[in-house]
Design an enzyme around this catalytic site. Structure first.
Site, PDB file in Angstrom:
ATOM      1  N   GLY A   1       0.801  -1.209   0.000  1.00 33.22           N
ATOM      2  CA  GLY A   1       0.000   0.000   0.000  1.00 33.22           C
ATOM      3  C   GLY A   1       0.836   1.262   0.000  1.00 33.22           C
TER       4      GLY A   1
ATOM      5  N   ASP B   1      12.306  -9.687   3.915  1.00 29.67           N
ATOM      6  CA  ASP B   1      12.039  -8.778   2.796  1.00 29.67           C
ATOM      7  C   ASP B   1      13.009  -7.598   2.822  1.00 29.67           C
ATOM      8  OD1 ASP B   1      10.742  -8.071   0.463  1.00 29.67           O
ATOM      9  OD2 ASP B   1       9.156  -6.958   1.462  1.00 29.67           O
TER      10      ASP B   1
END
Length: 831
Positions: A532, A645
């Site tokens: 997002g 990540d």
């Protein structure tokens, strides 16, 4: 009668010129004979001694050995100094105790092979003190500044000045101890700036576990660094996880040995550590123009050992500086009032748990711990094994002799079973210390907290009622459900959060966040992540925030959202982003972070103009900062955290360009000694995922190391990883080719060459390739990685990494890739 031939004018002029040339040649030869003794010798041997006025230079011309006279006195010393640097900085002296007072002296090799200094009457002034049975030896000065004696036959080094230190350490020299062999190599100060004879201060390395640096004045402790915490000394303020340490500590407890070495300060070849005649340890480096002070200690009266006596606390910001620790009172009120604090303090209320108790756990319920922050932990500590923070607390609580404990990042659990001495309160930084007190000592503060808490709660209740009333009136008029505070939905969310152990997280209401972000205006948008958009906001009090907006259509669900809150709320480190709070409204979930003015690393790294703002030095600092953040996640936090990540867009930069790891939505944590886990749901970013994780779902510390290796290579090259797939090769293939051809030095943007050190760039490329090895066992762990980045130790040679070639139409270049294994590819943009 024979007549001499008459010369014409031309012949006379030619003859005159010829005689002038001959005269110049003769003059030059005489001049060379006169000044020849001042030229640097290649080495010293029996036939080529070093005399007053002569010098011996290191091959690279950095160091010089010769005779010198402090302050132009008549006393002559043999020493080593930095060549062609004014004023002269002497880093080693041979005959400290006995200067040459006669006009003639020679440094030579004796008949038994030792290096000796003889005066004009052939009296021995100084020698290495060892007989090597052969005079077939020579002495030479190495590029490191180390004077060595070498056997001409075997080539073996017989003696080193680095093993006979004076008041100075150079890169690659070391202070050490070897208990079984009775060796203790220390620095010893000069008596004064003009007298190199041994002074009253020494700098040594203590045999405690972990060890610490200690300056003694005579035999008494004068200053200590605090225990070593992997990359730093915990008792030095300002040296935290972001500090680029020039030191390496190696300790073998079983063998009773340890060494404390000093490496080059990055690009500055001219640097040294010295112990001054005033008892100060200093680190200095030369930028080509002058000497710069990198570090100095002690600098405050609170730094002096035992300044406030046993159980006293020295407060740097206070005058008078000494107070008693909580629960303690001055041993002598009269002496304390006079400013004589050496007698220290005594306990006001005796503990319920006594050291002579029949049971170890007696008093557990009646003794408590008072938690202090920003302190230099006391001396006389003991390492309590491999315990986590909770076990450390329980271990001390159940041991009647334990007076305090501390859980320190990079060390683990330290306990104190004796008096607490040399405790200092810093203005910032420092460690936490838990002090054992009788419960009655804390009862008063608890009652105060209850009264204060009740008062605050009532005040908040009145404010909430008033705010709710005003909100109701506003909604009635506007017919818009925009409450100032979250009600039913956030109350339910707060209840959901309670069992997740995130009670310390602030809850923001949606109206506040909408106002702060100008209703999520596009002009406030900082970037787009895989889960997002991220917006910049400004609260009513002026505080700037970053808001991560996670809608129902984002890839991050409730589990990832709660995971990120739970993790970041427990993690506190300079190189990790700080979570301020969260918000939920219907299907929308928001995470509120500290705002970092320089956004993310990729904003600078991949911009043709901004990339020049992060020169090689800044890039190297960023690399080390990210590594320190990983070290905290993997080893030093209470829970082992695997990020899963790690990539360029998830590295944020503050106003000082200090890197902070962000985006913990995919992170996983494990307890104790668990190093590996697996998952059926493989998530991450293509190109950064380790092979074993992408193919089998197995993740560990080594999978984060793989991602770090890719990140490191991207920082060096300054190009997106996706660029290489467009060209039909991978980043790893490109880096490997460069390593094979030029050892990687050509990977750095040539526009940054002036700010770089080729050897350092090549070393980082080598480290990057070691991190991306196909087999996890071939990759360094985080501790080894940190050591590689902060020292100049020899590195193993990397193997060719596994890489594949992507075609230009490869689906892996998609910005919204979702495969059957649920691998997500984030859009690489600044946040």
């Amino acid at each position: 009668m024979y007549k001499l031939p008459q010369r014409n004018c031309a012949d006379k002029q030619e003859y005159t010129v010829h005689m002038r040339k001959m005269g110049m040649v003769i003059f030059a030869c005489l001049l060379l004979l006169i000044i020849f003794p001042t030229f640097g010798y290649a080495d010293i041997n029996t036939s080529s001694p070093l005399s007053i006025g002569q010098t011996l230079s290191s091959p690279d011309g950095v160091y010089e050995l010769g005779f010198f006279s402090p302050n132009n006195s008549r006393k002559q010393y043999v020493g080593i100094w930095f060549k062609n640097i004014a004023p002269q900085v002497v880093v080693w002296v041979a005959n400290r105790d006995k200067p040459v007072t006669k006009t003639a002296a020679n440094l030579t090799i004796s008949s038994n092979g030792s290096l000796i200094l003889l005066d004009g009457t052939q009296d021995v002034i100084w020698s290495t003190g060892e007989a090597f049975t052969s005079n077939k030896c020579h002495a030479e000065l190495l590029d490191t500044g180390n004077l060595v004696v070498i056997d001409d036959v075997s080539g073996k080094t017989l003696w080193k000045s680095f093993e006979n230190l004076g008041n100075t350490m150079l890169p690659q020299s070391s202070v050490m101890y070897d208990i079984p062999r009775g060796k203790n190599r220390v620095l010893t100060s000069w008596r004064s700036n003009s007298d190199p004879s041994p002074g009253e201060f020494t700098l040594e390395f203590t045999p405690q576990v972990p060890p610490q640096g200690l300056i003694r004045r005579g035999s008494s402790p004068y200053w200590r660094s605090g225990p070593w915490a992997k990359t730093r000394f915990s008792g030095i303020p300002g040296i935290d996880a972001s500090y680029v340490s020039p030191f390496t500590v190696l300790q073998d407890v079983a063998k009773g040995t340890a060494s404390f070495s000093y490496s080059m300060l990055r690009n500055y070849k001219l640097s040294y550590v010295t112990l001054t005649s005033e008892g100060k340890m200093k680190i200095l480096w030369n930028d080509g123009k002058s000497w710069k002070l990198h570090f100095e200690a002690p600098t405050s009266s609170c730094d002096l050992y035992r300044a406030c006596g046993p159980f006293g606390l020295c407060v740097r910001s206070r005058n008078p500086k000494c107070i008693c620790l909580k629960g303690f009172v001055p041993k002598s009120d009269d002496e304390w009032k006079k400013g004589n604090w050496t007698s220290g303090c005594v306990r006001r209320t005796q503990l319920s748990c006594h050291t002579n108790s029949s049971t170890k756990t007696q008093g557990k319920e009646t003794d408590s711990f008072y938690h202090m922050t920003r302190v230099k932990t006391p001396d006389l500590y003991q390492l309590a094994g491999f315990l986590n923070a909770e076990q450390c607390y329980q271990d001390c609580l159940g041991n009647c002799s334990c007076t305090a404990f501390a859980y320190i990042s990079g060390i683990g659990c330290l306990v104190w079973n004796r008096e607490l001495v040399d405790t200092v309160q810093f203005l910032s930084d420092g460690e936490s210390l838990s002090l054992r007190l009788a419960s009655s000592e804390l009862a008063g503060s608890n009652r105060t907290k209850i009264i204060l808490g009740t008062t605050v709660s009532l005040s908040i209740f009145v404010i909430l009622v008033f705010a709710a009333y005003k909100s109701w009136r506003y909604r009635t008029k506007q017919n818009e459900p925009n409450p100032m505070f979250i009600h039913s939905s956030q109350d339910a969310w707060a209840k959901d959060m309670e069992p997740q152990d995130v009670s310390g997280v602030n809850l923001f209401d949606m109206h506040t966040i909408r106002t702060a972000t100008n209703n999520f205006s596009s002009s406030n948008k900082l970037g787009q992540g895989g889960f997002g958009p991220v917006y910049k906001g400004k609260l009513v009090d002026g505080k700037e925030i970053a808001v991560k907006r996670l809608s129902s259509s984002s890839g991050q669900g409730t589990d990832e959202f709660m995971n990120e809150i739970r993790l970041i709320s427990k993690l506190q480190h300079k190189n990790l982003v700080r979570l301020l709070g969260c918000c939920i409204k219907g299907e929308e979930k928001l995470l509120i972070y500290e705002y970092l003015v320089n956004k993310s690393l990729d904003v600078f790294l991949f911009d043709s103009t901004l990339k020049f703002e992060i020169d090689w030095q800044k890039r190297f600092n960023i690399i080390q900062g990210v590594a320190r953040g990983l070290l905290y996640l993997h080893r030093d936090s209470r829970l082992r955290v695997i990020h899963r990540d790690l990539k360029v867009s998830n590295i944020l930069l503050d106003e000082k360009m200090i890197p902070k790891i962000s985006d913990f939505g995919l992170a996983r944590m494990s307890q104790g000694t668990q190093y590996q886990d697996n998952t059926r749901r493989v998530v991450g970013t293509l190109g950064y995922m380790a092979p074993e994780y992408a193919w089998t779902g197995v993740f560990s510390e080594k999978s984060d190391i793989y991602s770090f290796g890719v990140l490191l290579l991207e920082i060096i090259i300054g190009e997106k990883i996706s660029r290489f797939s467009e060209e039909g090769k991978t980043l790893l293939a490109y880096a490997w080719e460069s390593w094979c051809e030029t050892k990687g030095v050509d990977l750095l943007d040539q526009a940054l060459a002036d700010s770089s050190h080729p050897a350092e760039v090549g070393r980082c490329v080598q480290i990057g390739l070691l991190c991306v090895q196909h087999q996890p066992a071939d990759r360094p762990n985080t501790l080894e990685l940190m050591s590689m980045l902060t020292t100049i130790s020899e590195l193993p040679s990397p193997k060719q990494p596994t890489f594949t070639v992507h075609s230009r139409d490869d689906d892996s270049t998609s910005n919204d890739l979702i495969t059957v294994n649920e691998i997500t590819q984030s859009v690489i943009q600044g946040r």
